[in-house]
Design an enzyme around this catalytic site. Structure first.
Site, short mmCIF file in Angstrom:
data_model
loop_
_atom_site.label_atom_id
_atom_site.label_comp_id
_atom_site.label_asym_id
_atom_site.label_seq_id
_atom_site.Cartn_x
_atom_site.Cartn_y
_atom_site.Cartn_z
N ARG A 233 0.84 -1.19 0.00
CA ARG A 233 0.00 0.00 0.00
C ARG A 233 0.88 1.25 0.00
NH1 ARG A 233 -2.81 -3.87 2.98
NH2 ARG A 233 -4.94 -4.19 2.26
N LYS A 263 -2.13 -1.94 7.41
CA LYS A 263 -3.57 -1.82 7.58
C LYS A 263 -4.02 -2.89 8.58
CE LYS A 263 -7.90 -1.73 4.97
NZ LYS A 263 -8.54 -1.96 3.65
N HIS A 338 -2.70 2.47 -5.67
CA HIS A 338 -3.17 1.23 -5.06
C HIS A 338 -3.40 0.14 -6.11
CE1 HIS A 338 -4.89 -0.87 -1.57
NE2 HIS A 338 -5.79 -1.37 -2.40
N ARG A 341 -1.45 -3.37 -6.63
CA ARG A 341 -1.78 -4.60 -5.91
C ARG A 341 -2.66 -5.50 -6.79
NH1 ARG A 341 -0.75 -4.74 -0.62
NH2 ARG A 341 -2.70 -5.73 0.05
N HIS A 368 -2.55 -10.25 2.85
CA HIS A 368 -3.96 -10.58 3.06
C HIS A 368 -4.07 -11.64 4.15
CE1 HIS A 368 -5.23 -9.18 -1.23
NE2 HIS A 368 -5.05 -8.18 -0.39
N TYR A 378 -2.44 -20.43 13.75
CA TYR A 378 -1.43 -21.45 13.99
C TYR A 378 -0.34 -21.54 12.92
CZ TYR A 378 -4.33 -23.12 17.77
OH TYR A 378 -5.04 -23.21 18.94
#
Length: 400
Positions: A233, A263, A338, A341, A368, A378
Site C-alpha cells: 500500500r 492496515k 493502489h 496490488r 492478506h 497457527y
C-alpha cells in the site's frame, strides 16, 4: 416490600409496569418479560433514574445493596449515576460505548465514528432516554443521511447505532436494539467500484516507461517504481526509512514494514509480531540504490532517514504525488497507486495458473489475512524463499 418469590413470579403484561420495593427501588417489567432494577431519586432538586441491572443477573438482595450504595453517594454529595457510570440518555450511552470501544480503533477511525454521531445522531435524539427510543425515530435519522446522498454513511451509522444499543443491553441499561432490523427499510448500497488498475503486463510496462519520461522530482519516480515492484500500500512506501531494510547486500534482501504502518487493528499496530516482511527483488534493490544516491550517499543513508523524501527532506513525498505522476504520464482514470496490488495479483495468478500454491503465495505477499482463522492463528510460516522467488519473477516481468 418485595419478596424473591414475587419478583420471580412477575409476568409480562400488555403494558410495562413497576413493582415497588423500598427507598425508591422498584422492579420494571416490560411487555417482552424483561425485568430490571431501577432506583428513583432526586439530585439537585430534579428527579432522576438509576438503572441498576437486569434480573435475575442482579438479585433482589444485590439490588438493595446497590440502592444503599447510591444513597451513601447522595449523602456524600455525589450523583450515583455519574459515580457509577450508569447512563440515562442516548448521548450518555453512546459516549460510554465510544469510550469502551475506541482503544481497539485507530485514531482516524475513532475520530470518524465520533464525528458521525455528533453530526447526524446526537442533535436529533441525544437527549432522549435511551430505553424509550423507537425504531421509527432511528429510521428517520438514517433517512436524513440518505437524503443527502450518503447511503453508505447511513449504512455504517446503522451498524454503530446497533452496537451502541447492544452495549446497553449487555450493561443492563436497555432491553432491545431498535436499530437491529432497520437495514430492511434503508436504501440498498451500490457495490463499491474497484480502483482503476492496469491488469495487462504490456500496459504496466508502458506506464512505468511513461513515468520515466515525465518531468517530476526523482524521489517521486523512484517511489512509484518501488511501489510497483513491491505491491504494498502507498502509506508504507511514503513512510519507509532506511533502517527497515535488511541484508541489502546479501542473497535475500528484505524490507520489514513496521506494524504501525500496516492496515491493521490498533492493538496489532503496537505489536512487532505483525510487521510485514517484503522480499526485495534485484530490481527493487536497484531502485533503493538509486534513491540513496539521489540523497547524496554512495552507501546507505542513516537508518532514520526517509527513503523517498519530499521537498522538505524531513517529510515524505506528498500523498497525491504518485497519483499525479500517473495522470501527467497519460494514465488518468486508468491506474492509481493502489492499483499495483491488483496488477500484481491478476498478472501473477494468470502467469502461475499451473502452480496450486501460487494463489496462497500471492495473497501472503499482499499481506492478506487467511480466510481460515484457525490457520491464521497457527500457521505463521513466512515461506520467505517462495516469496523471494515470486517477487523476483514479478520484477523480471515488469522489466520486460
Amino acid at each position: 416490600m418485595l419478596t424473591n418469590g414475587a419478583v420471580k413470579a412477575a409476568a409480562a403484561q400488555t403494558r410495562a409496569y413497576k413493582m415497588s420495593d423500598a427507598g425508591g427501588l422498584y422492579l420494571f417489567v416490560t411487555p417482552a418479560g424483561c425485568k430490571s432494577w431501577r432506583l428513583k431519586y432526586r439530585w439537585q432538586g430534579k428527579e432522576k433514574l438509576l438503572v441498576i441491572g437486569r434480573y435475575p443477573e442482579v438479585s433482589l438482595g444485590e439490588a438493595r445493596g446497590r440502592r444503599d450504595e447510591a444513597k451513601e453517594q447522595l449523602r456524600a454529595g455525589a450523583d450515583p449515576s455519574t459515580s457509577r457510570d450508569i447512563l440515562e440518555t442516548f448521548e450518555q450511552l453512546a459516549r460510554a460505548w465510544f469510550a469502551h470501544s475506541k482503544n481497539g480503533w485507530s485514531p482516524a477511525h475513532a475520530n470518524d465514528v465520533l464525528a458521525s454521531l455528533e453530526r447526524d445522531v446526537l442533535p436529533a435524539i441525544g437527549a432522549r432516554a435511551a430505553g424509550s427510543i423507537e425504531p421509527r425515530e432511528l429510521l428517520q435519522v438514517l433517512r436524513d443521511v440518505e437524503n443527502r446522498g450518503r447511503a453508505e454513511t447511513a449504512k455504517r451509522l446503522r451498524q454503530r447505532l446497533s452496537a451502541i444499543f447492544g452495549f446497553g443491553i449487555a450493561e443492563g441499561l436497555v432491553q432491545i436494539d431498535p436499530a437491529q432490523h432497520l437495514g430492511r427499510a434503508m436504501i440498498s448500497v451500490r457495490l463499491p467500484r474497484p480502483q482503476p488498475a492496469l491488469t495487462n503486463l504490456d500496459q504496466c510496462r508502458q506506464l512505468l516507461a511513461a513515468c520515466d519520461r515525465t518531468s517530476v522530482r526523482a524521489p517521486t519516480k523512484l517511489a512509484s517504481k518501488f511501489l510497483a515492484l513491491t505491491a504494498v500500500r502507498l502509506d508504507p512506501v511514503r513512510g519507509m526509512r532506511w533502517g527497515e531494510i535488511e541484508d541489502i547486500d546479501g542473497d535475500a534482501p528484505l524490507w520489514r514494514v513496521p506494524a504501525e504502518r500496516m492496515k491493521l487493528k490498533k492493538l496489532k499496530k503496537a505489536d512487532d509480531r505483525f510487521a510485514h516482511l517484503v522480499p526485495l527483488s534485484a530490481a527493487a534493490v536497484a531502485v533503493l540504490r538509486d534513491a540513496a544516491r539521489e540523497s547524496g550517499y554512495e552507501g546507505l543513508p542513516p537508518a532514520d532517514a526517509l527513503v523517498f523524501p519530499g521537498r522538505d527532506r524531513g517529510r515524505p513525498i506528498g500523498e497525491g504525488a504518485i497519483g499525479d505522476l500517473y495522470d501527467r504520464a497519460g494514465f488518468a482514470g486508468r491506474h492509481v497507486p493502489h492499483g499495483w496490488r491488483s496488477s500484481f495479483s491478476t498478472i501473477l495468478n494468470e502467469a502461475m495458473a499451473g502452480d496450486p500454491a501460487a494463489r496462497a503465495d500471492i495473497d501472503r505477499a499482499l499481506a492478506h489475512s487467511p480466510k481460515d482463522k484457525v490457520e491464521a492463528a497457527y500457521n505463521r510460516a513466512q515461506l520467505l524463499d517462495r516469496r523471494h522467488a515470486l517477487f523476483h519473477r514479478w520484477g523480471v516481468l515488469l522489466a520486460g
